[in-house]
Write a protein that holds these residues in place. Sequence first.
Motif, PDB file in Angstrom:
ATOM      1  N   LEU A 134       0.843  -1.189   0.000  1.00 25.86           N
ATOM      2  CA  LEU A 134       0.000   0.000   0.000  1.00 25.86           C
ATOM      3  C   LEU A 134       0.883   1.246   0.000  1.00 25.86           C
ATOM      4  CD1 LEU A 134      -2.716  -0.972   2.648  1.00 25.86           C
ATOM      5  CD2 LEU A 134      -3.139  -0.505   0.218  1.00 25.86           C
ATOM      6  N   ALA A 135       0.507   2.242  -0.788  1.00 28.87           N
ATOM      7  CA  ALA A 135       1.230   3.512  -0.776  1.00 28.87           C
ATOM      8  C   ALA A 135       0.989   4.246   0.533  1.00 28.87           C
ATOM      9  CB  ALA A 135       0.783   4.375  -1.953  1.00 28.87           C
ATOM     10  N   SER A 136      -0.140   3.970   1.163  1.00 30.56           N
ATOM     11  CA  SER A 136      -0.460   4.551   2.470  1.00 30.56           C
ATOM     12  C   SER A 136      -1.379   3.576   3.195  1.00 30.56           C
ATOM     13  CB  SER A 136      -1.164   5.905   2.305  1.00 30.56           C
ATOM     14  OG  SER A 136      -2.438   5.718   1.720  1.00 30.56           O
ATOM     15  N   PRO A 137      -1.268   3.485   4.522  1.00 29.45           N
ATOM     16  CA  PRO A 137      -2.133   2.586   5.277  1.00 29.45           C
ATOM     17  C   PRO A 137      -3.478   3.228   5.576  1.00 29.45           C
ATOM     18  CG  PRO A 137      -0.635   3.678   6.772  1.00 29.45           C
ATOM     19  CD  PRO A 137      -0.269   4.162   5.383  1.00 29.45           C
ATOM     20  N   LEU A 138      -4.371   2.450   6.142  1.00 26.49           N
ATOM     21  CA  LEU A 138      -5.629   2.992   6.640  1.00 26.49           C
ATOM     22  C   LEU A 138      -5.363   4.017   7.742  1.00 26.49           C
ATOM     23  CD1 LEU A 138      -7.942  -0.129   7.100  1.00 26.49           C
ATOM     24  CD2 LEU A 138      -8.443   1.825   5.648  1.00 26.49           C
ATOM     25  N   PRO A 139      -6.264   4.981   7.933  1.00 23.86           N
ATOM     26  CA  PRO A 139      -6.133   5.870   9.085  1.00 23.86           C
ATOM     27  C   PRO A 139      -6.078   5.058  10.383  1.00 23.86           C
ATOM     28  CG  PRO A 139      -7.801   6.697   7.582  1.00 23.86           C
ATOM     29  CD  PRO A 139      -7.411   5.339   7.088  1.00 23.86           C
ATOM     30  N   GLU A 140      -5.317   5.550  11.345  1.00 22.47           N
ATOM     31  CA  GLU A 140      -5.108   4.813  12.589  1.00 22.47           C
ATOM     32  C   GLU A 140      -6.416   4.499  13.300  1.00 22.47           C
ATOM     33  OE1 GLU A 140      -2.754   5.444  16.842  1.00 22.47           O
ATOM     34  OE2 GLU A 140      -2.204   6.625  15.083  1.00 22.47           O
ATOM     35  N   THR A 141      -7.351   5.450  13.303  1.00 24.42           N
ATOM     36  CA  THR A 141      -8.645   5.216  13.956  1.00 24.42           C
ATOM     37  C   THR A 141      -9.378   4.057  13.308  1.00 24.42           C
ATOM     38  OG1 THR A 141      -8.856   7.550  14.556  1.00 24.42           O
ATOM     39  CG2 THR A 141     -10.879   6.253  14.522  1.00 24.42           C
ATOM     40  N   CYS A 142      -9.362   4.002  11.978  1.00 21.54           N
ATOM     41  CA  CYS A 142     -10.046   2.919  11.259  1.00 21.54           C
ATOM     42  C   CYS A 142      -9.405   1.573  11.570  1.00 21.54           C
ATOM     43  CB  CYS A 142     -10.010   3.183   9.760  1.00 21.54           C
ATOM     44  SG  CYS A 142     -10.906   4.655   9.245  1.00 21.54           S
ATOM     45  N   ALA A 143      -8.091   1.525  11.568  1.00 21.04           N
ATOM     46  CA  ALA A 143      -7.398   0.266  11.857  1.00 21.04           C
ATOM     47  C   ALA A 143      -7.726  -0.216  13.266  1.00 21.04           C
ATOM     48  CB  ALA A 143      -5.891   0.457  11.691  1.00 21.04           C
ATOM     49  N   ALA A 144      -7.803   0.708  14.216  1.00 23.64           N
ATOM     50  CA  ALA A 144      -8.124   0.337  15.594  1.00 23.64           C
ATOM     51  C   ALA A 144      -9.530  -0.224  15.696  1.00 23.64           C
ATOM     52  CB  ALA A 144      -7.968   1.551  16.511  1.00 23.64           C
ATOM     53  N   ARG A 145     -10.500   0.421  15.035  1.00 24.26           N
ATOM     54  CA  ARG A 145     -11.883  -0.074  15.081  1.00 24.26           C
ATOM     55  C   ARG A 145     -11.996  -1.444  14.388  1.00 24.26           C
ATOM     56  NH1 ARG A 145     -11.948   3.908  17.774  1.00 24.26           N
ATOM     57  NH2 ARG A 145     -11.230   2.225  19.107  1.00 24.26           N
ATOM     58  N   MET A 146     -11.253  -1.633  13.298  1.00 24.17           N
ATOM     59  CA  MET A 146     -11.314  -2.900  12.577  1.00 24.17           C
ATOM     60  C   MET A 146     -10.697  -4.039  13.371  1.00 24.17           C
ATOM     61  SD  MET A 146     -10.517  -1.750   8.665  1.00 24.17           S
ATOM     62  CE  MET A 146     -10.456  -3.454   8.096  1.00 24.17           C
ATOM     63  N   SER A 147      -9.803  -3.711  14.302  1.00 19.66           N
ATOM     64  CA  SER A 147      -9.129  -4.741  15.098  1.00 19.66           C
ATOM     65  C   SER A 147      -9.974  -5.224  16.270  1.00 19.66           C
ATOM     66  CB  SER A 147      -7.794  -4.190  15.620  1.00 19.66           C
ATOM     67  OG  SER A 147      -6.935  -3.867  14.542  1.00 19.66           O
ATOM     68  N   GLU A 148     -11.080  -4.545  16.546  1.00 19.35           N
ATOM     69  CA  GLU A 148     -11.962  -4.955  17.634  1.00 19.35           C
ATOM     70  C   GLU A 148     -12.856  -6.111  17.178  1.00 19.35           C
ATOM     71  OE1 GLU A 148     -14.025  -1.669  19.460  1.00 19.35           O
ATOM     72  OE2 GLU A 148     -12.333  -0.337  19.103  1.00 19.35           O
ATOM     73  N   ASP A 149     -12.928  -7.138  17.997  1.00 18.31           N
ATOM     74  CA  ASP A 149     -13.745  -8.322  17.681  1.00 18.31           C
ATOM     75  C   ASP A 149     -13.317  -8.933  16.343  1.00 18.31           C
ATOM     76  OD1 ASP A 149     -15.589 -10.303  18.002  1.00 18.31           O
ATOM     77  OD2 ASP A 149     -17.354  -9.029  17.920  1.00 18.31           O
ATOM     78  N   ALA A 150     -12.004  -8.863  16.051  1.00 19.46           N
ATOM     79  CA  ALA A 150     -11.474  -9.409  14.801  1.00 19.46           C
ATOM     80  C   ALA A 150      -9.964  -9.559  14.921  1.00 19.46           C
ATOM     81  CB  ALA A 150     -11.816  -8.496  13.627  1.00 19.46           C
ATOM     82  N   ASP A 151      -9.396 -10.305  14.001  1.00 21.16           N
ATOM     83  CA  ASP A 151      -7.949 -10.495  13.962  1.00 21.16           C
ATOM     84  C   ASP A 151      -7.287  -9.234  13.416  1.00 21.16           C
ATOM     85  OD1 ASP A 151      -5.335 -11.220  13.534  1.00 21.16           O
ATOM     86  OD2 ASP A 151      -5.787 -12.899  12.189  1.00 21.16           O
ATOM     87  N   GLN A 204     -12.554   5.390   4.876  1.00 22.76           N
ATOM     88  CA  GLN A 204     -13.115   5.561   6.210  1.00 22.76           C
ATOM     89  C   GLN A 204     -13.954   4.340   6.558  1.00 22.76           C
ATOM     90  OE1 GLN A 204     -15.290   9.186   6.865  1.00 22.76           O
ATOM     91  NE2 GLN A 204     -13.833  10.448   5.765  1.00 22.76           N
ATOM     92  N   PHE A 205     -13.510   3.582   7.548  1.00 22.40           N
ATOM     93  CA  PHE A 205     -14.268   2.422   8.009  1.00 22.40           C
ATOM     94  C   PHE A 205     -15.554   2.936   8.657  1.00 22.40           C
ATOM     95  CE2 PHE A 205     -14.500  -1.033  11.481  1.00 22.40           C
ATOM     96  CZ  PHE A 205     -15.327  -1.830  10.703  1.00 22.40           C
ATOM     97  N   THR A 206     -16.706   2.539   8.078  1.00 25.66           N
ATOM     98  CA  THR A 206     -17.981   3.150   8.447  1.00 25.66           C
ATOM     99  C   THR A 206     -19.006   2.167   8.998  1.00 25.66           C
ATOM    100  OG1 THR A 206     -17.632   4.821   6.723  1.00 25.66           O
ATOM    101  CG2 THR A 206     -19.871   4.583   7.538  1.00 25.66           C
ATOM    102  N   PHE A 207     -18.915   0.891   8.617  1.00 22.19           N
ATOM    103  CA  PHE A 207     -19.931  -0.082   9.027  1.00 22.19           C
ATOM    104  C   PHE A 207     -19.348  -1.489   8.888  1.00 22.19           C
ATOM    105  CE2 PHE A 207     -23.977  -2.250   9.247  1.00 22.19           C
ATOM    106  CZ  PHE A 207     -24.852  -1.354   9.841  1.00 22.19           C
TER     107      PHE A 207
END
Length: 231
Positions: free
Chosen positions: A58-75, A128-131
């Motif tokens: 990736l040329a750039s990663p996901l925003p830190e907030t999105c990565a944190a939310r995606m890591s909840e209840d998931a690998d 933006q991780f939204t749902f």
Amino acid sequence: MTIDKSQIRNAATVIVLRDRFDAPRILMGQRGAKAVFMPNKFVFPGGAVDPGDAHVPLASPLPETCAARMSEDADPGLVHAIAVAAIRELWEETGLILGRPGTWDTPPPPDWETFAATGHVPHAAPLQFTFRALTPPGRPRRFDARFFLVDADDIASDLDDFDAACDELSHLQWVPLSEARSFDMPFITEVVMAEVEARARERTPPDSVPFFKNNDEESLFLRLRGRPMEG
């Protein structure tokens, strides 16, 4: 009885929002009549994560907030692959490029060759991780889908040029957000639409993300901060 996670595929869906401050429109297409999953329905571009997505740069990663939310209840190890899948599916199904100009350090996987040939490297910072939604039991296919909102201004290609798209979605079009609910869409797409409407003028990722969690015991609306949704 618990969820058989081996039968559930991780997936990514992208909601491209155009003219968000004036007359917001979203990009949608129609699935084929013979599709196993949601035939004839109008949907956002998206699909399952492929094994190779974990190794795509990736040329750039996901925003830190999105990565944190995606890591909840998931690998947490899935974050990169899901972001890559979102960009790949957007390219495959619409021909739109979410990327930065650049060259690949290593040869791209086969399903990324046409993207790389445009002279771009996938760019995840605008997502933006939204749902998040888990398909209910009893469906022919089950997905753990993450929905991403992206501003059309971050797309690197012509917003009205769908010539590079595959034929998985037909009738690709920019739908006025105010008219989208008149289309024949899946229930979960209608639910996500409400979140899109609420965030149409927000450029920063949400601190809290709705999670429609369907398992074999119950269906829950949660927020990915460990709190039940209000209302």
